[in-house]
Design a protein around this motif. Structure first.
Motif, short mmCIF file in Angstrom:
data_model
loop_
_atom_site.label_atom_id
_atom_site.label_comp_id
_atom_site.label_asym_id
_atom_site.label_seq_id
_atom_site.Cartn_x
_atom_site.Cartn_y
_atom_site.Cartn_z
N ALA A 1 0.83 -1.21 0.00
CA ALA A 1 0.00 0.00 0.00
C ALA A 1 0.86 1.25 0.00
CB ALA A 1 -0.93 -0.01 1.21
N TRP A 2 1.91 1.25 0.81
CA TRP A 2 2.84 2.39 0.85
C TRP A 2 3.50 2.59 -0.51
CZ3 TRP A 2 3.61 6.31 3.93
CH2 TRP A 2 4.81 7.00 3.90
N GLY A 3 3.93 1.51 -1.14
CA GLY A 3 4.53 1.60 -2.47
C GLY A 3 3.56 2.09 -3.51
N LEU A 4 2.31 1.65 -3.41
CA LEU A 4 1.30 2.09 -4.37
C LEU A 4 1.05 3.59 -4.26
CD1 LEU A 4 -0.82 1.37 -6.52
CD2 LEU A 4 -2.42 0.93 -4.64
N VAL A 5 0.96 4.08 -3.03
CA VAL A 5 0.73 5.52 -2.83
C VAL A 5 1.88 6.34 -3.43
CG1 VAL A 5 0.63 7.32 -1.06
CG2 VAL A 5 -0.75 5.26 -0.82
N TRP A 6 3.12 5.94 -3.11
CA TRP A 6 4.27 6.70 -3.62
C TRP A 6 4.44 6.56 -5.13
CZ3 TRP A 6 6.61 10.61 -1.54
CH2 TRP A 6 6.54 10.77 -0.17
N ALA A 7 4.14 5.38 -5.67
CA ALA A 7 4.25 5.20 -7.11
C ALA A 7 3.20 6.02 -7.86
CB ALA A 7 4.13 3.72 -7.46
N LEU A 8 1.99 6.07 -7.32
CA LEU A 8 0.96 6.90 -7.96
C LEU A 8 1.33 8.38 -7.88
CD1 LEU A 8 -2.32 5.14 -6.80
CD2 LEU A 8 -1.34 5.19 -9.11
N ALA A 9 1.85 8.80 -6.72
CA ALA A 9 2.29 10.19 -6.59
C ALA A 9 3.41 10.49 -7.57
CB ALA A 9 2.74 10.46 -5.15
N GLY A 10 4.35 9.58 -7.70
CA GLY A 10 5.45 9.77 -8.65
C GLY A 10 4.96 9.83 -10.08
N THR A 11 3.98 8.99 -10.41
CA THR A 11 3.43 9.01 -11.77
C THR A 11 2.81 10.36 -12.08
OG1 THR A 11 2.96 6.64 -11.62
CG2 THR A 11 1.78 7.88 -13.30
N VAL A 12 2.01 10.87 -11.15
CA VAL A 12 1.35 12.16 -11.38
C VAL A 12 2.37 13.29 -11.46
CG1 VAL A 12 -0.21 13.85 -10.32
CG2 VAL A 12 -0.83 11.42 -10.35
N ILE A 13 3.30 13.32 -10.53
CA ILE A 13 4.28 14.41 -10.49
C ILE A 13 5.16 14.40 -11.73
CG2 ILE A 13 6.33 15.25 -9.27
CD1 ILE A 13 4.89 14.38 -6.66
N PHE A 14 5.69 13.22 -12.09
CA PHE A 14 6.56 13.16 -13.27
C PHE A 14 5.80 13.45 -14.56
CE2 PHE A 14 9.50 10.48 -10.61
CZ PHE A 14 10.53 11.40 -10.60
N GLU B 1 3.29 15.53 -14.82
CA GLU B 1 3.03 16.97 -14.87
C GLU B 1 4.27 17.78 -15.21
OE1 GLU B 1 0.97 18.54 -11.54
OE2 GLU B 1 -0.78 17.26 -11.85
N ILE B 2 5.45 17.32 -14.80
CA ILE B 2 6.65 18.09 -15.12
C ILE B 2 7.27 17.68 -16.44
CG2 ILE B 2 7.13 18.61 -12.71
CD1 ILE B 2 9.35 16.53 -12.75
N GLY B 3 6.68 16.68 -17.11
CA GLY B 3 7.12 16.35 -18.45
C GLY B 3 8.16 15.26 -18.56
N HIS B 4 8.42 14.49 -17.53
CA HIS B 4 9.37 13.37 -17.59
C HIS B 4 8.57 12.09 -17.84
CE1 HIS B 4 11.91 16.30 -15.53
NE2 HIS B 4 12.93 15.64 -16.08
N ILE C 1 6.16 6.67 -16.68
CA ILE C 1 5.83 5.29 -17.08
C ILE C 1 6.43 4.30 -16.09
CG2 ILE C 1 6.26 3.54 -18.85
CD1 ILE C 1 6.02 5.82 -20.93
N ALA C 2 7.66 4.53 -15.66
CA ALA C 2 8.30 3.63 -14.70
C ALA C 2 7.52 3.60 -13.39
CB ALA C 2 9.74 4.07 -14.45
#
Length: 86
Positions: free
Chosen positions: A22-35, A37-40, A45-46
């Protein structure tokens, strides 16, 4: 003490695995959204792939938890079969 039946009576720490997934899912979803939005796109995708893996792991863990104490013994079940009298 080892009884020789460890492989057939091995236990999995499903609650800990659930929390970590669950912790990994939260951080991975946050990373997906943030990256995204900033164009990476590559990093987005990773992170999305990691989020998908964590989501599948959560589904598997919840399924195993719902199988009941036959598959995941509770705290009142000893970790090894008690040794018989000799």
């Amino acid at each position: 003490m080892r009884t020789g039946s460890e492989p057939s009576e091995a236990r999995s720490a499903l609650r800990m695995r659930f929390g970590l997934a669950a912790w990994g899912l939260v951080w991975a979803l946050a990373g997906t959204v943030i990256f995204a939005e900033i164009g990476h796109l590559g990093w987005a995708i990773a992170c999305g792939v990691v989020a998908a893996i964590a989501a599948v792991d959560l589904i598997v863990v919840v399924h195993r938890m719902h199988q009941g104490p036959h598959w995941q013994p509770g705290r009142d079940v000893p970790p090894y079969r008690p040794l018989g009298r000799r």
